[in-house]
Design a protein around this motif. Sequence first.
Motif, PDB file in Angstrom:
ATOM      1  N   GLU A  97       0.711  -1.420   0.074  1.00  0.00           N
ATOM      2  CA  GLU A  97       0.056  -0.033  -0.120  1.00  0.00           C
ATOM      3  C   GLU A  97       0.818   1.083   0.103  1.00  0.00           C
ATOM      4  O   GLU A  97       0.705   2.231  -0.788  1.00  0.00           O
ATOM      5  N   MET A 117      -7.683   0.811  -1.662  1.00  0.00           N
ATOM      6  CA  MET A 117      -8.592   1.972  -2.065  1.00  0.00           C
ATOM      7  C   MET A 117      -9.185   2.717  -0.793  1.00  0.00           C
ATOM      8  O   MET A 117      -9.711   2.020  -0.329  1.00  0.00           O
ATOM      9  N   LYS A 118      -8.953   3.967  -1.001  1.00  0.00           N
ATOM     10  CA  LYS A 118      -9.659   4.762   0.180  1.00  0.00           C
ATOM     11  C   LYS A 118     -10.894   5.842  -0.376  1.00  0.00           C
ATOM     12  O   LYS A 118     -11.756   5.932   0.525  1.00  0.00           O
ATOM     13  N   ARG A 119     -10.561   6.182  -1.615  1.00  0.00           N
ATOM     14  CA  ARG A 119     -11.547   7.112  -2.283  1.00  0.00           C
ATOM     15  C   ARG A 119     -11.253   6.804  -3.734  1.00  0.00           C
ATOM     16  O   ARG A 119     -10.398   6.498  -4.341  1.00  0.00           O
ATOM     17  N   TYR A 131     -12.991   1.064   3.266  1.00  0.00           N
ATOM     18  CA  TYR A 131     -11.564   0.780   3.491  1.00  0.00           C
ATOM     19  C   TYR A 131     -11.347  -0.067   4.784  1.00  0.00           C
ATOM     20  O   TYR A 131     -11.934   0.163   5.816  1.00  0.00           O
ATOM     21  N   HIS A 132     -10.568  -1.133   4.565  1.00  0.00           N
ATOM     22  CA  HIS A 132     -10.371  -1.834   5.721  1.00  0.00           C
ATOM     23  C   HIS A 132      -8.737  -2.236   5.831  1.00  0.00           C
ATOM     24  O   HIS A 132      -8.342  -2.316   4.798  1.00  0.00           O
TER      25      HIS A 132
END
Length: 365
Positions: A97, A117-119, A131-132
Motif C-alpha cells: 500500500e 482503495m480509500k476514495r 476501507y479495511h
Amino acid sequence: MLPRLKALFALVAAALLAQSAHAAPEKRKVIIDDDGFGLMQVMLLSSPEVEVLGLTTVSGNAWANRNTAQALRGLEWIGRSDVPVVPGATFPLLNSEVATERWEQQHGPLVFKGAFMKRWVEDTQQAPPPYHGPFDAVDLPGGNPTTHPADEIAANFLIRMVHKYPGQITIVACGPMTNLALAQRLDPAFAGLARELVYMGGSLNPRQVLDNRAAADFAREFVNNPRREFNIRFDPEAASIMARAPWRKITMVPVDPSTATQLSPALIARLAKAARPGVDRFVKALAPGFPLWDEIAAAVWLDPALVKTQRRLWIDFDSQQGAGYGDTLSWDQAYHPGMGEQAQDVVLAIDVPGLETMLTRLVGK
C-alpha cells in the motif's frame, strides 16, 4: 458346457462394453483462484460437466480474509458448502500500500487499487469503497458465513492437487497471481502438472463499446493507459512469475473483450427470473453496471466457441519500478525476447449474447 460358458462370457463382455459406451464422461476438474465470489464461481459450480475441487482466495479487490469470508458465504447461499475454501496470500510479493502511494506521487493516481482503495479520484456511479486493514475483523453486509475455511494455505493446496491429479486440473484465476507464483516457487513442477491455466488479467488496447455512463466510467482509464489492469498491477512480480512458468496451455482473458459486456439491470432481472432457489438470492444482491470480466474467463473455458477473435502472443508483465509498473508486455513469435515468457491464446472478442445465454442457463440449473 464349454460353448455355453463361451456364450455367457461373450454376453457379459458385450454388456460391459455397452455400459462403458454409455457411461457419463469424466467431469472437467478445476480450481478457482480469485479475490471474491461472483457469477463466475456460480457458473463453474453449476455446470454439470465440471468438478470444482476448491476455491483458493487471495488479496486483490479486498484483503484475503474478507474474500475468504465472501467465498464461504457465497457457497452457503447457493448450497455448495461441500466445496473447500482455502485461504491464500494476504500481501503481494513485493508491492504494498505504501509503495503504491509513493508510485502515485510520481506517476499519478490509479483509477482502482482494490484493498488499498480509500476514495475514488473522480465522481463515479459506484459507492465509495469501504476501507479495511488486512487484519481487521470481518463483518460482511448481509451476514457472515457459519462455515469455516480449510486448514491449509492456497499454495500448498494447489501443489497437492496437481500432484494428485497430474495433467487433469484447469486453474481459473481471476484475481492477482500471488498464490500461483508462490506455488511455482515452492514447487517448480507445479505449472507443468496442471492441465491448463485460464486467467483474467492484463490489457492490450481496450476501447469503450457500450454507450452509457457505466461503460464510459470503466473504459476511461484505458484511453491513456491501455496496458494497465488491476489484477496484474496489484502484484506485478507474481504476474511475471506466472507468465514465465511452463504451463501446458495458457488462455489469457484481458480487459479488451469485457468492454462489450455489462451486468445491466435488465440482465440481472433476466438472471433473477431464471435462477434456482438459493442462487436467486445471490443474483438479486448483485450490483449493476460492472463489466463481466471473470464471467468471460469461465465462459470461454466452458465453451471455446464463444470466442470470436483471439491471437497467439507471447506475454509478460513489467515488474520494473517505473511508470509502466504492472503493464502488459506482448510480442508476436518472431519478436519475443526469449526470457521465459510463454505463448498464450489471448481472447480479444466474444459472443456477448452467447455469454448472457450461458449465464441464464447455468444460474437456472
